[in-house]
Design an enzyme around this catalytic site. Sequence first.
Site, PDB file in Angstrom:
ATOM      1  N   ASP A  86       3.414  -2.739   1.169  1.00  0.00           N
ATOM      2  CA  ASP A  86       2.288  -2.958   2.083  1.00  0.00           C
ATOM      3  C   ASP A  86       1.862  -1.659   2.762  1.00  0.00           C
ATOM      4  OD1 ASP A  86       0.391  -4.429   3.480  1.00  0.00           O
ATOM      5  OD2 ASP A  86       1.793  -6.011   4.017  1.00  0.00           O
TER       6      ASP A  86
ATOM      7  N   ASP B 171      -5.616 -11.215   2.299  1.00  0.00           N
ATOM      8  CA  ASP B 171      -4.808 -12.080   3.160  1.00  0.00           C
ATOM      9  C   ASP B 171      -5.453 -13.453   3.291  1.00  0.00           C
ATOM     10  OD1 ASP B 171      -2.818 -10.313   3.596  1.00  0.00           O
ATOM     11  OD2 ASP B 171      -3.390  -9.776   5.643  1.00  0.00           O
TER      12      ASP B 171
END
Length: 688
Positions: A431, A491
């Site tokens: 990430d 997301d």
Amino acid sequence: MFACAARVPELVYLGTPLAADEDLAAIALASARGRHESQADDPPTPSLLPLDGRGFLGTPALELLADGAAMAIDPVLRDTRAEPDAITFALADERAGIAINLRWRAVSPGVLVIETSLRNMGDAPVTIARLASLALPLPDWATYITRYAGRWSAEMRSETGVIGRGAWLNESRGGRTGFGGGNWLLAHEAETGVTRGQIIGLHLGWSGDHYSIVEGDADAQRRIQMGCRLDIGEIVLEPGTRFDAPPVHLGVSGEGRNGLRNAMTDHVRRHVLPDRADWPARRVHLNSWEALSFDMDEAKLKRLADDAAAIGIERFVVDDGWFGGRRDDRTSLGDWTISPDLFPAGLDPLIAHVEALGMDFGLWVEPEMVSPDSDLYRVHPDWCIHAPGAERPTQRGQLVLDLTRSEVSDHIFAALDALLSNHRIAYLKWDHNRDLFPRAMKGHAQVLAVYALIDRLRAAHPAVEIESCASGGGRIDYAMLSGCHRVWASDNNDAIERLRINAGWGQFLPLEVIGNHVGPSPNPVTGRRLSMDFRAKVAMFGHMGVEADPAAMSADERETLAAHIALYKEWRDVLHSGSCHWFDLGGDSLFGQIAIAADGGRALAIAARTDFADDFNAPRIRLPGLDADARYAVRLIEPWPDKARRYLPNGTRWRNGIAFGGAYLANDGLALPLTHPETAWLIGIERL
Ligand code: GLA
């Protein structure tokens, strides 16, 4: 096709392949324009290196500084090297002491990779203010541009418009690829659609700041430039050194967006993804983030793993929250040690549990980051990128480690290497949850350092798969994909939003790398409630996963989800191997695509409606990409959408399969009930 008679090479033809016996000299002749009154006596041409100083009035592709002042640069083509699939133009300006190489490689059908480099041949340093990776004079038919702009949870929104006079500039400054920006572009005809029309696709293979310029001038010459964006003074070329601009991947098709999509995705499979031909089937993930968030420990994760295995999950991924003192998102990045309070006996008992359930194990990391509240920061407060003496502004409570320093990279490598060496970890979700600011003149070097870190880790652990995530789709590009197996597209797992977002990524990426998960309902980002049937069908068209807690679902929902996971396993070789084509359904509430196996024997399509239709009868689903002369058995795959099934006549026939010719399917198509919001059908197609 190029012309090399002028000072710098010119682009004469870019488009669909010409006949083998086409007279190239005649084409060059037909393309030549006469001089008009208001031009330099030697008028600017469709140059591959447009520069200031000889009457070209657009944005120059190269700008250099010496001693803080703009340099006059006037290079000349010195050498042209042709190889079977490549051509290299060597230009030099001896007075300025620079040499420029432009290399165009034909890498796969319809796709070129363009590489540009600059060498300082002089005896004084030269500062690069701008060096376009590609300066592309557009063919006259390319009068429209489609560009992308996104944000967190709404990646890759596209916008189409005429390329008028003047310039449109997209510059990024966040130190990462971004949520869909100027690094992806389409140039096309007004009429170009999904299945028809000429189109050029451009992508800058770079994971940092970038710029693109689309400009038109008073002579109706249109141009696109793309390159990495540099801070002035960031790149100083010492005498004898070279700067390599990141590559541009250029696809061209005469068959609309589907044609371009398949050219680009074929290229990605062959030349970008690491060892794509050897990949095993893309396993179904369950990721803990939207199931547990930070509320995890060994017992909770074991319970989640049990529930995951029961619905057919194949890979169990522990997301953020497993390390150091990380109980929320304000702390502990950089402390890549397993939290003893959550995992008293370490990670291995959980991994053994997961493996005993028939799954492999994945872990979330965010290696480039450090929290000010971390052991790492307390020991090495100077390891983050910062402006000396100035404040250190955070985003999501975190700072960026300076990976350009070898001691910092070595430390992070050692931490990741220890994790992967000491535990059976099959996959890392890598990430990157903040923009890079201040850049402290390290934006470019940091990107190279990240590539080096990933390469080093992959060399040490070649079997480990890596996913590129940056708050969702904030770092998706071909350069990252050359070291990764998957991208986290967004997301936003809301299936309606995902149809939109995936339509953007799907223009450039094959389905098998697009992480696509079934999220909870209501969705935590949008608040929308969607049926499991709809969520699961949409999630199948990508690398499928689940990002929700099966224990929070009803028994019916779990059953529906398990049924779609089983379908995904049955069809993933089709979804992930051949071509993929969108349907031309008009409007923006009907989505559809068909994935066709490489041998053409099987195909799976989805047709999805997001809102309530104006007309009861939705447009027919016409299926592109099939063989017009072949016959196919077509069936509607169960489970069928609840709201729509009652409007389907002849259910038994659809269940068992009806035979059609490919031409009929492409030209007339299927009348399916698609009136209600959030309904989707799966269409299974087998060649007879
Ligand atoms: C980012 C990612 C999410 C999740 C969280 C964890 O937002 O995009 O998928 O991993 O971080 O903090």
